[in-house]
Enzyme design. Structure first.
Site, PDB file in Angstrom:
ATOM      1  N   HIS A 133       1.113  -0.773   0.038  1.00  0.00           N
ATOM      2  CA  HIS A 133       0.147  -0.276   0.180  1.00  0.00           C
ATOM      3  C   HIS A 133       0.922   1.098  -0.262  1.00  0.00           C
ATOM      4  O   HIS A 133      -0.017   2.304   0.197  1.00  0.00           O
ATOM      5  CB  HIS A 133      -1.276   0.050   0.996  1.00  0.00           C
ATOM      6  CG  HIS A 133      -2.360   1.120   0.611  1.00  0.00           C
ATOM      7  ND1 HIS A 133      -2.974   1.075  -0.679  1.00  0.00           N
ATOM      8  CD2 HIS A 133      -3.009   1.311   1.488  1.00  0.00           C
ATOM      9  CE1 HIS A 133      -4.224   1.860  -0.274  1.00  0.00           C
ATOM     10  NE2 HIS A 133      -3.748   1.841   0.282  1.00  0.00           N
ATOM     11  N   HIS A 242      -0.370   2.688   7.120  1.00  0.00           N
ATOM     12  CA  HIS A 242      -0.936   2.826   5.906  1.00  0.00           C
ATOM     13  C   HIS A 242       0.580   3.275   5.588  1.00  0.00           C
ATOM     14  O   HIS A 242       1.651   3.558   5.840  1.00  0.00           O
ATOM     15  CB  HIS A 242      -1.759   3.736   5.885  1.00  0.00           C
ATOM     16  CG  HIS A 242      -2.845   3.606   5.117  1.00  0.00           C
ATOM     17  ND1 HIS A 242      -3.780   3.211   5.693  1.00  0.00           N
ATOM     18  CD2 HIS A 242      -3.279   4.006   3.821  1.00  0.00           C
ATOM     19  CE1 HIS A 242      -5.166   3.086   4.404  1.00  0.00           C
ATOM     20  NE2 HIS A 242      -5.242   3.369   3.709  1.00  0.00           N
ATOM     21  N   SER A 356      -2.877   4.957  10.078  1.00  0.00           N
ATOM     22  CA  SER A 356      -2.121   6.086   9.851  1.00  0.00           C
ATOM     23  C   SER A 356      -0.957   6.265   9.785  1.00  0.00           C
ATOM     24  O   SER A 356      -0.798   6.133  11.532  1.00  0.00           O
ATOM     25  CB  SER A 356      -2.629   7.872  10.272  1.00  0.00           C
ATOM     26  OG  SER A 356      -2.273   8.446   9.210  1.00  0.00           O
ATOM     27  N   GLU A 545      -9.277  -3.054   2.270  1.00  0.00           N
ATOM     28  CA  GLU A 545      -8.919  -2.264   3.715  1.00  0.00           C
ATOM     29  C   GLU A 545      -9.396  -2.488   4.613  1.00  0.00           C
ATOM     30  O   GLU A 545     -10.592  -2.025   4.902  1.00  0.00           O
ATOM     31  CB  GLU A 545      -7.703  -1.161   2.724  1.00  0.00           C
ATOM     32  CG  GLU A 545      -6.847  -1.180   1.799  1.00  0.00           C
ATOM     33  CD  GLU A 545      -7.038   1.256   1.722  1.00  0.00           C
ATOM     34  OE1 GLU A 545      -6.545   1.362   2.815  1.00  0.00           O
ATOM     35  OE2 GLU A 545      -7.078   0.730   0.744  1.00  0.00           O
ATOM     36  N   TYR A 588     -12.514  -0.485   0.696  1.00  0.00           N
ATOM     37  CA  TYR A 588     -12.598  -0.564   1.926  1.00  0.00           C
ATOM     38  C   TYR A 588     -13.646  -1.147   2.717  1.00  0.00           C
ATOM     39  O   TYR A 588     -14.206  -1.593   2.472  1.00  0.00           O
ATOM     40  CB  TYR A 588     -12.628   1.033   2.596  1.00  0.00           C
ATOM     41  CG  TYR A 588     -10.724   1.568   2.655  1.00  0.00           C
ATOM     42  CD1 TYR A 588     -10.017   1.876   3.715  1.00  0.00           C
ATOM     43  CD2 TYR A 588     -11.025   2.504   1.177  1.00  0.00           C
ATOM     44  CE1 TYR A 588      -8.919   2.401   3.530  1.00  0.00           C
ATOM     45  CE2 TYR A 588      -9.561   3.194   1.315  1.00  0.00           C
ATOM     46  CZ  TYR A 588      -9.240   3.049   2.756  1.00  0.00           C
ATOM     47  OH  TYR A 588      -7.867   3.564   2.836  1.00  0.00           O
TER      48      TYR A 588
END
Length: 783
Positions: A133, A242, A356, A545, A588
């Site tokens: 990713h 991520h 994140s 995801e 997602y």
């Protein structure tokens, strides 16, 4: 009497000889794993370059049309392991790509190639291909329209290099299969990810949230591969964060934090002599965590720099550009250790949907105040809200730090791994039509009802982006209403019907992608799901995801089925990991409760509010079949192969040129004369160059740092090293002229001496064939 004595002597002599022969055979058997091994598996590792076009191609991930490649931060790799049962038993393949995600079309073509090579040995059932990713790799390699709009359609060069690299990494792993053992270990990494949609997470039931200490998964699971003869040969780990340490304005190809971690660990392994070729490895026999250069072993230690050495450096001027024979270009720049075993380390993705790496939090760029909690806006504008990494405002430093944290945790788990994987290899796989899947869900009264998933659709909050890369216009996260203007715009492409609107509710539909079919399908409907088992390790291959809580629910559901139905074959020590973005991509997957909030992740959950329930139901079916030792019933559902339908609008390279009297490879801006540099400083030179799309220089380099050793220049760093960046530019958008800037930040472990920068490239004339060229900078001294 004499005859009797002679007989006794012969018998005794034969007995002693037999004893010595047995001892010799025992010694040989103990020290030759190829003759006899008690290892439960055959293990093979492989890797190959998949770096795509370093010019003009839109990057995959942020959907920012202005973010196009213009150089290389470090190269992208396909890394693979194969584990097989001895005596022609079952085997499994796992491939980890330094790419944004897997592609259904890539998978189809890789499997075709494997079938041509190996027959039915490797197929859709036992091969998993996963993406890390990174949002800093070339796009255009997926087959559905919505994922290739910003790349101006399909980019064949991006596609081909990934397919080729996956195939080569698997071939290498296959050829390296040898008896070995596998160990598993896991532990918490606390400072490499934060929840970027905490308001969505808080909508999950309080009772469920109370079971967990954190609102993101902090656990890393690592497997360590040990060859019976060569010792440790690699490791793969799964951890959720991520690949967005590099921002939406970056234009250098990069594996982001996970690619960096893999590079750091492979460097570390090389420095510590792994794999070992002369003795069995001791898993605790490692040195410091000092990061080396990949080619450090070929550099002798010189004396401290002197004025004489400075004078020597000043005597080497820029070489000027010269043409290379195409047959020499690969030989000149290929790694010197290509025929030796190598350590392969992969940092795989997991349930990263709401995680994140920008761990300092999200702030408004105009006020430096925290963004609005529920909508991630600043005075109502989402485009002002950005997450900050630990190296803020330097995105390269943030990438290094998050990569380093994962690397250090992986080394810790690698060194302390002691639990050996034991048990059979198994797998289950099926294709499902997620546009109309019937799902049994619980009701508020404790009963069951059957609901359906929906054709794919994107909500308004999808266009708002995230704090890792905000969108534009007046979109915002948490929008469950939409607005009339954008409904009109979306409706021009395809206005959703009432059934679709009701199915997707409360998501307001911006793009009804599942029902958009021109010029071909905009979004996938047929998805693969897969379970791979290696002893007590169970890998769930998910084509999307999952958010943190969605992943927890899926892992727990599968583990419960495995333990409850296996008669002791599985127990509480079963390790279930999620491999996200695997085998294809479908955006997602949130929980039902998170979907109601309609933040970015919920708006990007394509198949409606019951998507997670569908995954759980169908993975439980695979797990049930696995513990019952039953195969999955055959189905006619197959994903489409739309290669022949692909449209690519990115113009090709027409020609490259230089000013009159200038050659490709000539220096445009040189290192200053009589320069000397200290460690930590940056050296750069700019060359007259050509478009990197003319030749990707796969497994090679566009940039090289060379060091003077006696009278020979030897390579010490290339464009796969963290310290050396290759930057490419044009003076104007349509200019046939271009420049390559090589920027080397001198590492702390660089050896003092005389250095120079070398550029490689390939130019395309208007008529004729591509020519390769090279040129060097003026020499300089490093103290």
């Amino acid at each position: 009497m004499e005859a009797s004595s002679c007989l006794r002597y012969q018998v005794c002599g034969f007995g002693l000889s037999w004893i010595w022969l047995c001892l010799l055979l025992l010694h040989l058997l103990q020290n030759c794993s190829l003759v006899l091994s008690d290892s439960p598996y055959l293990v093979g590792m492989g890797s190959y370059d998949i770096t795509g076009p370093a010019a003009d191609v839109n990057m995959m991930g942020y959907a920012n049309a202005e973010q196009v490649t213009s150089g290389i931060h470090f190269r992208l790799k396909s890394r693979a392991f194969i584990v097989a049962e001895p005596d022609d038993g079952k085997r499994a393949v796992f491939v980890n790509l330094d790419a944004c995600m897997a592609s259904q079309l890539v998978n189809i073509k890789v499997l075709d190639r494997l079938k041509a090579r190996y027959g039915d040995l490797y197929n859709e059932n036992n091969v998993a291909i996963s993406g890390i990713h990174t949002h800093a790799g070339p796009g255009g390699y997926l087959q559905y329209v919505v994922y290739i709009i910003t790349s101006l359609g399909f980019v064949r060069q991006s596609f081909d290099v990934i397919v080729d690299g996956i195939e080569q990494s698997i071939v290498e792993a296959h050829n390296n299969l040898r008896p070995g053992k596998i160990y598993v270990n896991k532990g918490d990494l606390l400072d490499a990810g934060v929840n970027r949609s905490p308001s969505g997470y808080l909508n999950n039931p309080a009772e469920e949230r109370s079971k967990y200490r954190y609102n993101v998964d902090k656990e890393m699971t690592l497997v360590k591969f040990v060859d019976d003869e060569f010792g440790p040969v690699g490791s793969f780990n799964w951890f959720a964060t991520h690949g967005t340490s590099m921002s939406r304005t970056n234009s250098l190809i990069s594996g982001d934090n996970k690619g960096a971690a893999a590079r750091f660990m492979e460097d570390w392994a090389e420095q510590n002599g792994l794999p070992k070729h002369t003795a069995h490895a001791n898993s605790n026999d490692f040195g410091s965590l000092h990061l080396p250069r990949r080619v450090s072993t070929i550099i002798p230690e010189p004396d401290e720099i002197t004025d004489d050495l400075m004078q020597l450096a000043s005597s080497y001027k820029a070489s000027g550009g010269r043409i290379l024979a195409s047959s020499n270009i690969t030989r000149r720049i290929r790694n010197t250790q290509e025929n030796s075993a190598k350590f392969v380390s992969a940092f795989c993705q997991s349930n990263c949907g709401d995680v994140s790496p920008n761990v300092l939090g999200a702030f408004c760029i105009d006020t430096n105040l925290p963004c609005d909690f529920n909508h991630s806006t600043c005075n109502g504008k989402n485009e002002l809200c950005y997450g900050r990494g630990p190296g803020y405002p330097n995105e390269f430093e943030s990438t290094r730090i998050i990569g380093d944290r994962q690397f250090l945790k992986a080394v810790d788990l690698f060194n302390s791994a002691s639990e050996e994987l034991q048990g059979k290899i198994d797998y289950r796989h099926t294709y499902l039509d997620f546009s109309q899947l019937e799902v049994s869900v619980s009701t508020s009264t404790g009963g069951q009802q059957v609901v359906k998933t929906c054709p794919a659709a994107m909500g308004f909050s999808f266009a708002a982006g995230t704090t890792d890369g905000p969108g534009a216009f007046d979109f915002k996260q948490g929008d469950d209403k939409g607005n009339p203007f954008w409904r009109l715009v979306g409706g021009i492409l395809k206005k959703p019907g009432k059934e679709q609107v009701d199915c997707q509710a409360p998501k307001p539909i911006l793009l009804d992608t599942g029902e958009m079919k021109e010029p071909y399908d905009w979004a996938p409907a047929i998805l693969p799901i897969q379970i791979i088992r290696i002893g007590q390790l169970v890998i769930l291959s998910v084509p999307g995801e999952l958010t943190t809580m969605a992943g927890r629910r899926l892992r727990d559901a599968v583990k419960n089925v495995l333990i409850s139905g296996s008669n002791g074959e599985f127990n509480s020590n079963t390790h279930v990991v999620i491999a996200g973005l695997t085998n294809t991509y479908s955006q997602y997957v949130t929980t039902f409760e998170e979907y109601q909030v309609q933040r970015y992740e919920g708006a990007s959950t394509l198949y409606g509010p019951h998507t997670l329930s569908a995954y759980i139901q169908e993975f439980q079916k695979l797990a049930t079949a696995m513990v019952a030792n039953k195969e999955i019933a055959a189905t006619n559902i197959l994903p489409p192969d739309m290669l022949d339908k692909q449209i690519g609008l990115l113009p090709g390279v027409i020609l490259d040129s230089t000013p009159p009297g200038v050659h490709f490879g000539d220096v445009s801006s040189d290192v200053a004369a009589n320069s000397d540099f200290r460690k930590g400083s940056t050296v750069n030179a700019t060359f007259h160059s050509a478009c990197p799309r003319n030749d990707l220089l796969t497994d090679g380099t566009f940039a090289l740092v060379e060091r003077l050793n006696d009278d020979n220049w030897i390579p010490v760093y290339d464009d796969d090293d963290w310290s050396l960046r290759f930057k490419w530019s044009r003076p104007s958008k349509l200019s046939p002229e271009s420049f390559a800037t090589l920027e080397w930040t001198i590492p702390e472990d660089a050896v003092p001496g005389v250095y120079r920068l070398r550029h490689f490239g390939a130019s395309k004339p208007l008529i004729g064939s591509i020519e390769h060229f090279t040129g060097t900078s003026r020499a300089f001294a490093v103290r």
